[in-house]
Design a protein around this motif. Structure first.
Motif, PDB file in Angstrom:
ATOM      1  N   VAL A 251      -8.805   6.627   3.258  1.00 24.04           N
ATOM      2  CA  VAL A 251      -8.395   5.833   2.103  1.00 24.04           C
ATOM      3  C   VAL A 251      -9.045   6.449   0.867  1.00 24.04           C
ATOM      4  O   VAL A 251     -10.270   6.508   0.768  1.00 24.04           O
TER       5      VAL A 251
ATOM      6  N   ALA B  72      -8.436   2.220  -3.682  1.00 19.48           N
ATOM      7  CA  ALA B  72      -8.274   0.813  -3.298  1.00 19.48           C
ATOM      8  C   ALA B  72      -8.454  -0.057  -4.530  1.00 19.48           C
ATOM      9  O   ALA B  72      -9.187   0.297  -5.457  1.00 19.48           O
TER      10      ALA B  72
ATOM     11  N   GLY C 206       0.825  -1.193   0.000  1.00 20.82           N
ATOM     12  CA  GLY C 206       0.000   0.000   0.000  1.00 20.82           C
ATOM     13  C   GLY C 206       0.866   1.252   0.000  1.00 20.82           C
ATOM     14  O   GLY C 206       2.097   1.185   0.079  1.00 20.82           O
TER      15      GLY C 206
ATOM     16  N   GLU D  50      -5.780  -6.634  -0.907  1.00 22.03           N
ATOM     17  CA  GLU D  50      -6.197  -5.346  -1.466  1.00 22.03           C
ATOM     18  C   GLU D  50      -5.115  -4.292  -1.283  1.00 22.03           C
ATOM     19  O   GLU D  50      -4.503  -4.181  -0.225  1.00 22.03           O
ATOM     20  N   TRP D  51      -4.871  -3.534  -2.334  1.00 29.57           N
ATOM     21  CA  TRP D  51      -3.964  -2.381  -2.272  1.00 29.57           C
ATOM     22  C   TRP D  51      -4.760  -1.149  -1.902  1.00 29.57           C
ATOM     23  O   TRP D  51      -5.889  -0.961  -2.385  1.00 29.57           O
ATOM     24  N   THR D  52      -4.203  -0.288  -1.040  1.00 26.27           N
ATOM     25  CA  THR D  52      -4.874   0.952  -0.668  1.00 26.27           C
ATOM     26  C   THR D  52      -3.905   2.123  -0.699  1.00 26.27           C
ATOM     27  O   THR D  52      -2.698   1.958  -0.484  1.00 26.27           O
ATOM     28  N   TYR D  53      -4.448   3.295  -0.991  1.00 23.43           N
ATOM     29  CA  TYR D  53      -3.697   4.549  -0.862  1.00 23.43           C
ATOM     30  C   TYR D  53      -4.405   5.387   0.190  1.00 23.43           C
ATOM     31  O   TYR D  53      -5.604   5.668   0.069  1.00 23.43           O
ATOM     32  N   THR D  54      -3.670   5.782   1.211  1.00 20.45           N
ATOM     33  CA  THR D  54      -4.231   6.566   2.307  1.00 20.45           C
ATOM     34  C   THR D  54      -3.702   7.985   2.241  1.00 20.45           C
ATOM     35  O   THR D  54      -2.482   8.203   2.215  1.00 20.45           O
TER      36      THR D  54
END
Length: 230
Positions: free
Chosen positions: A94, A97, A27, A168-172
């Motif tokens: 987030v 995703a 992530g 799952e990939w996430t960007y926060t």
């Protein structure tokens, strides 16, 4: 996602089944840093980075054990030299995703690997472009199965396919405030840095994902500020 290998970092690509890629095998996180008079720190990304040549907030891949806030602040310090002790984290959300198929993680080139890369480096110097050299003369490391690549800090790396990391990939987006427009200095990942008025962000040539996330970031910022005042 988890990985307990030695000296593992989060650098690398997270890949969907259709081939779409996102930066950060564990992530990613970025710092939306704003002043009380609504100026936001923006970074013009270096051309060799993902979506290079566009403006966005500082950020990057999360490392094992890091919270989103820790990753965003570390990346901001690495990319801008801003004193993160002078910022206040207000909150986070987030903003992207995606489900994953596998990751392409990075490993450092060890001294023992240098003979493998020597011919490739010579070709890169001759052509003046490491990426063209890789296309013409790909190199595989028999020790770890990695493919030689060039990037991330303008360095050589081994890129290794890892199907064990497939969540799952996430960007926060971490929203933070600082008392004034802090001093900065650009590193190799930034072509330029700027404190830009919040009202003028959409006039910039923004990284597409950042532009798409801006409306929800604005809403969250307003809510966090209101909450702090109560």
């Amino acid at each position: 996602m988890s990985y307990e290998g030695p000296e593992y970092r989060g650098d690398g690509w997270a890949v969907q089944a259709d081939g779409n890629r996102f930066w950060g095998v564990l992530g990613a996180a970025g710092l939306f840093l704003i002043t009380p008079d609504d100026r936001v720190l923006l970074q013009l990304r270096a051309l060799w980075t993902n979506r290079g040549g566009t403006w966005a907030i500082p950020g990057g891949a999360r490392n094992p054990g890091e919270t989103a806030a820790q990753a965003a602040q570390r990346e901001t310090w690495e990319e801008t030299s801003i004193d993160t002790d002078r910022i206040e984290v207000l909150g986070e959300l987030v903003t992207a995703a995606a489900p994953l198929d596998h990751v392409l993680r990075r490993e450092h080139v060890e001294d023992a690997d240098e003979p493998l890369l020597a011919p490739l480096k010579q070709l890169a110097e001759k052509l003046g472009d490491p990426r063209e050299a890789i296309k013409a003369q790909p190199v595989t490391n028999p020790r770890n199965g990695g493919q030689a690549i060039f990037g991330l800090g303008a360095r050589w790396w081994w890129e290794i396919k890892d199907e064990n990391l497939n969540d799952e990939w996430t960007y926060t987006t971490v929203i933070a405030e600082c008392p004034e427009a802090l001093d900065f200095s650009a590193t190799s990942e930034s072509t330029d840095l700027r404190w830009c008025p919040l009202s003028e962000l959409e006039e910039m040539d923004l990284m597409p994902a950042f532009r798409e996330a801006l409306p929800v970031i604005r809403e969250e910022l307003a809510a966090l500020r209101k909450q702090r005042e109560q």
